[in-house]
Structures are given as C-alpha cells and as structure tokens.
Design an enzyme around this catalytic site. Structure first.
Site, PDB file in Angstrom:
ATOM      1  N   ASP A 148      36.071  36.386  51.627  1.00 49.59           N
ATOM      2  CA  ASP A 148      34.751  35.811  51.355  1.00 49.59           C
ATOM      3  C   ASP A 148      33.698  36.626  52.078  1.00 49.59           C
ATOM      4  OD1 ASP A 148      35.761  33.643  49.846  1.00 49.59           O
ATOM      5  OD2 ASP A 148      36.215  32.543  51.680  1.00 49.59           O
ATOM      6  N   ASP A 182      34.315  32.798  43.351  1.00 46.89           N
ATOM      7  CA  ASP A 182      33.826  31.432  43.549  1.00 46.89           C
ATOM      8  C   ASP A 182      32.529  31.206  42.784  1.00 46.89           C
ATOM      9  OD1 ASP A 182      35.910  30.966  45.367  1.00 46.89           O
ATOM     10  OD2 ASP A 182      34.715  31.678  47.049  1.00 46.89           O
TER      11      ASP A 182
END
Length: 203
Positions: A148, A182
């Site tokens: 991330d 995401d």
C-alpha cells in the site's frame, strides 16, 4: 460492450497497480509511521506500508488464517470473473461491465501480492527489498503482503471532551493507506451505487 474491451480495462488497471507496487517495493523501505512519507503534497502523501490481511489491515488469526483469506479471495475472483462474462453475454449495460471489470482488476491485483510477493521479494524492514534474492523471499507462497502507498488524511481533529472514553483524543478522518487495486474496487462499487438503475434495470 465486448469482452476484449472489458479485458483491456482489467489489464490496464493491473498493469498500473503492479508497476506502482513493484517500484515502491524495490526503491523504498517500509515507513514506521505516516511522517515517513516518500512524497508529501499537502493532503496527499505517498507512504510505503504493507498489509498482511484484508481491508483496513484486518487479519484472520491462526497459522492458516492467511491461506483461508487468500483462498477466499481466489474464489471471489472466480465469481466476479463469471459475473463479468455472464454480463457481457447478456449484453448488460456498459456501466455494469466497466464496474465489474474495475472490481475484478482490483481483486486480482491484491491476490498477486498475497500469493507471490513473499516468494519474489526480500523483506522491506531492514532495507530496500531485492527481487529474487539468493537467500529466498521473505515468506512462503500464499503468505505475501499487499503493498500500500496512497494516503489521503482528509481531516485532522479532536473528539469533543464530552464524549466518554475518547473525549480530547486526536483523530484523522480517512487514515487508511491503500493502493491502485483498492481504488479500482472502490470506484467500481461507488459507480454501481450511483448508476444502479442503469446497471440493474428492472427488466
């Protein structure tokens, strides 16, 4: 909408997702907190984190928790893939096919990390990771972590003093660190909600 166009969306999102993750993984060390930003543009920050579990860093406890999560994701991707194929075959609305393609691409993107990154890379805790290190990767297959890097802390504030237990504590609104995969899933779901009447006509 043709299957080729849907697959182009899936491939494009996957390509952007994996390029961004691999670049971050091979050039930066894990951040210890949000202040260790690679880039800081006001409300937008680029911060390298790794997520061992599902959304919001959730993990299934136990030795087999990670495998259960990955297997669930794989079955979910198979279901979404069938939904995409079925929707194209039924000549469903373009917006539905685009949304499913975005969701599918995002799901596959994070599965790639979970399944393969542990084998392909060294860990990022003690320095910048290496690709295919001689001593082997940082984890067995299916035990990789999701990379991330996108961070949008929209608002920092303090809870009112009259709230029991948390009064006076500081908080950040939307403090999740996420990635392009995401984002694709989120955009796909939001578009489905906004254009639900077109995506799911009564007939």
């Amino acid at each position: 909408m043709k299957l080729s166009k849907a697959l182009l969306i899936v491939f494009s999102v996957l390509l952007l997702d994996q390029i961004s993750k691999i670049y971050i993984k091979l050039n930066y060390q894990l951040a210890s907190n949000s202040n260790d930003a690679i880039l800081d543009w006001g409300k937008f920050k680029l911060v390298f984190y790794e997520n061992a579990g599902a959304a919001w860093g959730t993990e299934i406890p136990g030795d087999y928790g990670k495998i259960i999560l990955v297997v669930f994701r794989i079955f979910a991707v198979m279901g979404i893939g069938y939904w995409l194929w079925s929707s194209i075959k039924k000549h469903s609305h373009k917006i539905l096919i685009i949304c499913i393609s975005l969701i599918l691409a995002g799901a596959i993107g994070n599965i790639i990390d979970s399944v393969f990154y542990g084998v392909l890379f060294s860990d990022s805790y003690h320095g910048v990771a290496e690709f295919l290190p001689e001593e082997g990767g940082y984890a067995p297959i299916f035990y990789g972590k999701v990379v991330d890097m996108l961070y949008f802390p929209l608002f920092d504030g303090t809870f009112p003093s009259w709230i029991p237990g948390i009064g006076g504590n500081k908080f950040t609104f939307f403090n999740a660190v996420f990635n392009i995969a995401d984002s694709a899933i989120t955009i796909g779901v939001i578009l489905l909600l906004l254009f639900s009447k077109k995506a799911f006509p009564k007939n």
